[in-house]
Design a protein around this motif. Structure first.
Motif, PDB file in Angstrom:
ATOM      1  N   ALA A 142       3.504  -5.195  12.129  1.00 34.90           N
ATOM      2  CA  ALA A 142       3.581  -6.103  10.924  1.00 34.90           C
ATOM      3  C   ALA A 142       4.851  -6.128  10.655  1.00 34.90           C
ATOM      4  CB  ALA A 142       2.521  -5.537   9.857  1.00 34.90           C
ATOM      5  N   PHE A 143       5.693  -4.953  10.658  1.00 34.55           N
ATOM      6  CA  PHE A 143       7.168  -5.123  10.165  1.00 34.55           C
ATOM      7  C   PHE A 143       7.991  -5.929  11.365  1.00 34.55           C
ATOM      8  CE2 PHE A 143       7.246  -1.254   6.917  1.00 34.55           C
ATOM      9  CZ  PHE A 143       6.563  -1.934   6.303  1.00 34.55           C
ATOM     10  N   LYS A 144       7.751  -5.577  12.491  1.00 34.95           N
ATOM     11  CA  LYS A 144       8.137  -6.342  13.693  1.00 34.95           C
ATOM     12  C   LYS A 144       8.058  -7.913  13.436  1.00 34.95           C
ATOM     13  CE  LYS A 144       7.771  -6.844  18.682  1.00 34.95           C
ATOM     14  NZ  LYS A 144       6.877  -6.529  19.473  1.00 34.95           N
ATOM     15  N   LYS A 145       6.651  -8.143  13.234  1.00 31.59           N
ATOM     16  CA  LYS A 145       6.333  -9.667  13.007  1.00 31.59           C
ATOM     17  C   LYS A 145       7.146 -10.441  11.962  1.00 31.59           C
ATOM     18  CE  LYS A 145       2.340 -10.744  13.917  1.00 31.59           C
ATOM     19  NZ  LYS A 145       0.768 -11.070  13.662  1.00 31.59           N
ATOM     20  N   LYS A 146       7.363  -9.322  10.785  1.00 25.17           N
ATOM     21  CA  LYS A 146       8.137 -10.104   9.672  1.00 25.17           C
ATOM     22  C   LYS A 146       9.453  -9.981   9.943  1.00 25.17           C
ATOM     23  CE  LYS A 146       4.501 -10.918   7.037  1.00 25.17           C
ATOM     24  NZ  LYS A 146       4.171 -12.508   7.166  1.00 25.17           N
ATOM     25  N   GLY A 147      10.057  -9.523  10.799  1.00 17.28           N
ATOM     26  CA  GLY A 147      11.384  -9.497  11.197  1.00 17.28           C
ATOM     27  C   GLY A 147      12.158  -8.221  10.512  1.00 17.28           C
ATOM     28  N   TYR A 148      11.512  -7.232  10.019  1.00 20.45           N
ATOM     29  CA  TYR A 148      12.034  -5.987   9.457  1.00 20.45           C
ATOM     30  C   TYR A 148      12.471  -4.853  10.556  1.00 20.45           C
ATOM     31  CZ  TYR A 148      10.055  -7.841   5.110  1.00 20.45           C
ATOM     32  OH  TYR A 148       9.781  -8.906   4.281  1.00 20.45           O
ATOM     33  N   LEU A 149      11.949  -5.010  11.553  1.00 22.52           N
ATOM     34  CA  LEU A 149      12.072  -3.945  12.897  1.00 22.52           C
ATOM     35  C   LEU A 149      12.267  -5.291  13.969  1.00 22.52           C
ATOM     36  CD1 LEU A 149       9.373  -1.526  12.280  1.00 22.52           C
ATOM     37  CD2 LEU A 149      11.948  -1.196  12.086  1.00 22.52           C
ATOM     38  N   LYS A 150      13.098  -4.495  14.796  1.00 19.60           N
ATOM     39  CA  LYS A 150      13.350  -5.037  16.369  1.00 19.60           C
ATOM     40  C   LYS A 150      12.959  -4.177  17.460  1.00 19.60           C
ATOM     41  CE  LYS A 150      17.269  -7.140  17.991  1.00 19.60           C
ATOM     42  NZ  LYS A 150      18.899  -7.485  17.906  1.00 19.60           N
ATOM     43  N   GLU A 151      12.289  -4.708  18.572  1.00 16.24           N
ATOM     44  CA  GLU A 151      11.867  -3.931  19.462  1.00 16.24           C
ATOM     45  C   GLU A 151      13.117  -4.058  20.420  1.00 16.24           C
ATOM     46  OE1 GLU A 151       8.075  -4.741  21.138  1.00 16.24           O
ATOM     47  OE2 GLU A 151       7.996  -3.093  22.390  1.00 16.24           O
ATOM     48  N   THR A 196       0.909  -1.244   0.018  1.00 12.86           N
ATOM     49  CA  THR A 196       0.114  -0.017  -0.093  1.00 12.86           C
ATOM     50  C   THR A 196       0.799   1.211  -0.101  1.00 12.86           C
ATOM     51  OG1 THR A 196      -0.280   0.190   2.302  1.00 12.86           O
ATOM     52  CG2 THR A 196      -1.851  -1.228   1.198  1.00 12.86           C
ATOM     53  N   ALA A 197       0.326   2.401  -0.506  1.00 11.54           N
ATOM     54  CA  ALA A 197       1.037   3.620  -0.587  1.00 11.54           C
ATOM     55  C   ALA A 197       1.703   4.035   0.876  1.00 11.54           C
ATOM     56  CB  ALA A 197      -0.149   4.526  -0.906  1.00 11.54           C
ATOM     57  N   GLN A 198       0.801   3.642   1.948  1.00 11.47           N
ATOM     58  CA  GLN A 198       1.231   3.942   3.287  1.00 11.47           C
ATOM     59  C   GLN A 198       2.525   3.241   3.607  1.00 11.47           C
ATOM     60  OE1 GLN A 198      -1.796   3.633   2.326  1.00 11.47           O
ATOM     61  NE2 GLN A 198      -3.382   4.776   3.376  1.00 11.47           N
ATOM     62  N   ARG A 199       2.390   1.850   3.385  1.00 13.00           N
ATOM     63  CA  ARG A 199       3.684   1.140   3.754  1.00 13.00           C
ATOM     64  C   ARG A 199       4.796   1.629   2.971  1.00 13.00           C
ATOM     65  NH1 ARG A 199      -0.090  -4.594   4.080  1.00 13.00           N
ATOM     66  NH2 ARG A 199      -0.664  -4.411   6.146  1.00 13.00           N
ATOM     67  N   ILE A 200       4.485   2.012   1.786  1.00 13.10           N
ATOM     68  CA  ILE A 200       5.693   2.298   0.904  1.00 13.10           C
ATOM     69  C   ILE A 200       6.480   3.569   1.604  1.00 13.10           C
ATOM     70  CG2 ILE A 200       6.537   3.055  -1.096  1.00 13.10           C
ATOM     71  CD1 ILE A 200       4.402   0.948  -2.252  1.00 13.10           C
ATOM     72  N   GLU A 201       5.526   4.513   2.011  1.00 10.42           N
ATOM     73  CA  GLU A 201       5.840   6.036   2.679  1.00 10.42           C
ATOM     74  C   GLU A 201       6.656   5.422   3.840  1.00 10.42           C
ATOM     75  OE1 GLU A 201       6.274   9.404   1.861  1.00 10.42           O
ATOM     76  OE2 GLU A 201       5.067   8.207   0.472  1.00 10.42           O
ATOM     77  N   ILE A 202       6.247   4.680   4.712  1.00  8.12           N
ATOM     78  CA  ILE A 202       6.870   4.122   6.035  1.00  8.12           C
ATOM     79  C   ILE A 202       8.110   3.655   5.650  1.00  8.12           C
ATOM     80  CG2 ILE A 202       6.549   2.789   8.099  1.00  8.12           C
ATOM     81  CD1 ILE A 202       3.759   3.439   8.035  1.00  8.12           C
ATOM     82  N   CYS A 203       8.134   2.652   4.701  1.00  4.04           N
ATOM     83  CA  CYS A 203       9.397   2.031   4.260  1.00  4.04           C
ATOM     84  C   CYS A 203      10.688   3.037   4.095  1.00  4.04           C
ATOM     85  CB  CYS A 203       9.322   1.147   3.082  1.00  4.04           C
ATOM     86  SG  CYS A 203       8.544  -0.527   3.617  1.00  4.04           S
ATOM     87  N   LYS A 204      10.065   4.082   3.236  1.00  3.02           N
ATOM     88  CA  LYS A 204      11.009   5.102   2.856  1.00  3.02           C
ATOM     89  C   LYS A 204      11.757   5.833   3.965  1.00  3.02           C
ATOM     90  CE  LYS A 204       8.473   7.077  -0.937  1.00  3.02           C
ATOM     91  NZ  LYS A 204       8.167   7.851  -1.655  1.00  3.02           N
ATOM     92  N   VAL A 205      10.835   6.148   4.865  1.00  2.21           N
ATOM     93  CA  VAL A 205      11.336   6.760   6.155  1.00  2.21           C
ATOM     94  C   VAL A 205      12.286   5.894   7.143  1.00  2.21           C
ATOM     95  CG1 VAL A 205      10.649   7.633   8.325  1.00  2.21           C
ATOM     96  CG2 VAL A 205       9.429   8.394   6.416  1.00  2.21           C
ATOM     97  N   LEU A 206      11.786   4.649   6.788  1.00  4.58           N
ATOM     98  CA  LEU A 206      12.696   3.709   7.859  1.00  4.58           C
ATOM     99  C   LEU A 206      13.801   3.214   7.321  1.00  4.58           C
ATOM    100  CD1 LEU A 206       9.919   1.261   9.376  1.00  4.58           C
ATOM    101  CD2 LEU A 206      11.038   3.263  10.376  1.00  4.58           C
ATOM    102  N   PHE A 207      13.705   2.655   5.905  1.00  2.00           N
ATOM    103  CA  PHE A 207      14.865   2.218   5.461  1.00  2.00           C
ATOM    104  C   PHE A 207      15.866   2.756   4.495  1.00  2.00           C
ATOM    105  CE2 PHE A 207      11.375  -1.096   6.410  1.00  2.00           C
ATOM    106  CZ  PHE A 207      11.923  -1.580   7.486  1.00  2.00           C
ATOM    107  N   ASN A 208      15.227   3.928   3.923  1.00  2.00           N
ATOM    108  CA  ASN A 208      16.422   4.856   3.170  1.00  2.00           C
ATOM    109  C   ASN A 208      17.219   5.478   3.920  1.00  2.00           C
ATOM    110  OD1 ASN A 208      15.524   4.168   0.636  1.00  2.00           O
ATOM    111  ND2 ASN A 208      14.265   5.772   0.364  1.00  2.00           N
TER     112      ASN A 208
END
Lengths: 134, 134
Positions: free
Chosen positions: A62-71, A19-31
Motif C-alpha cells: 500500500a505504501f509503495k502504491k501511495k509513493g511512500y516507499l520505492k522498490e 490502524t494501529a498496525q500501520r502507525i507502528e510500521i510508520c514509526k519503524v520506517l519513517f522515524n
DNA sequence: TTTTAATTTATAATGATTCTAAATAAGTGT
DNA sequence: ACACTTATTTAGAATCATTATAAATTAAAA
C-alpha cells in the motif's frame, strides 16, 4: 502534534485508514534520520512479531502504491525497499547484500542518446555494484 | 567446424562437460543475431520439455558463473538473463515486462563522484524504465 | 574398455509472496 | 455514545521461482 498524529494525518490524507498496525510500521520506517533500505524480513524483525506477516506485506504494498516507499531494482531472491522516494541511485555491496544511497549530486547526469518511439522515460536508475577491494 | 563443435569447444575450454543438454541449450541461447533476454520459463519453452527444469537451472547458473550469461537487475518475481555479457545497459518496458538493450555508446559515460572506502566498483548498470507515452 | 567424477533428472524442500475468508476495527452518520 | 458499513487484519493455505537430494546416467580420462 506528536509523531503519531502526523502519521495518522499522512495515512488519512491518502485514503488509508489509520490502524494501529500501520502507525507502528510508520514509526519503524519513517522515524529516522537516514533513509532506510529494507526487506520484508528486516521490517518484520523490527516489528518483533507484533504484526502479522500478511499485514506487513499489505502495508508495504500500500505504501509503495501511495509513493511512500520505492522498490529498488536489484537481482535478488527478495524485494528491497527504500524510504527515500526521491530520485537517487544506489551502491550494492555484493559481499554483504547491503545497499548504500548514491545521491543524484554524486552522479553526473545520466544522458540517454536513444529513445524508444511511443514510449516515455519513467525513471533512470543507476546501480553500482561494489565488492571488497583486496 | 560446425556449430555444435564450436559449442563443444566452448564448453570444454571452460571445464564444463559437453553434454547433449548443454549443447542444446547453447543452440537456443547463442545461435542468434541479436542478444537474447530471457527468463528460465522462456528458455524452457524454447527447449520444449526436452530437458529437465533442474538441468536448465543448473546450466544457466553454470553459464552465468563462466561469464557466458549475465543476470539483469530488475525488480521482478523472476530472474532475467542476457546473452550479451558486454558492458551495456537496458530499457525495461513496464507495460510489457520487456527488456531492450541500451548500448554503451547510447549512454554518456556514467561518472560516479563518490567512492566507498575499501570497496571497488564491479559494475555500473543503468536501467531506464519506460512506459507508453499516451 | 574401465574407471571416476560430473551431470542429469524426478521429486522434495525451501522461501518469498499472494490469496482466502472469517474476525475485527476505523470512520461515518445518527 | 451507538450502530453501520467497509476496510483491514490475520492465520493459514496456495502459488511460484528456485535450490537441494540422491539415484541413474554419461563424458572424458586412463
Amino acid at each position: 502534534m506528536n509523531n503519531n498524529d502526523s502519521f495518522i494525518q499522512k495515512l488519512r490524507s491518502s485514503g488509508l485508514k489509520a490502524t494501529a498496525q500501520r502507525i507502528e510500521i510508520c514509526k519503524v520506517l519513517f522515524n529516522r534520520d537516514k533513509t532506510f533500505h529494507f526487506t520484508i524480513y528486516d521490517l518484520s524483525k523490527f516489528l518483533n512479531k507484533k504484526i502479522s506477516l500478511a499485514t506487513i506485506y499489505n502495508t508495504v504494498n500500500a505504501f509503495k502504491k501511495k509513493g511512500y516507499l520505492k522498490e529498488i531494482s536489484i537481482n535478488s531472491d527478495k524485494s528491497y525497499y527504500d524510504t527515500n522516494v526521491s530520485n537517487h541511485h544506489h551502491f550494492f555491496n555484493e559481499s554483504t547484500n547491503e545497499l548504500i544511497d548514491l545521491h543524484n549530486k554524486d552522479v553526473e547526469k545520466v544522458k540517454i542518446k536513444k529513445n524508444i518511439p511511443g514510449k516515455k522515460i519513467k525513471s533512470i536508475e543507476v546501480l553500482v555494484k561494489i565488492e571488497n577491494s583486496n
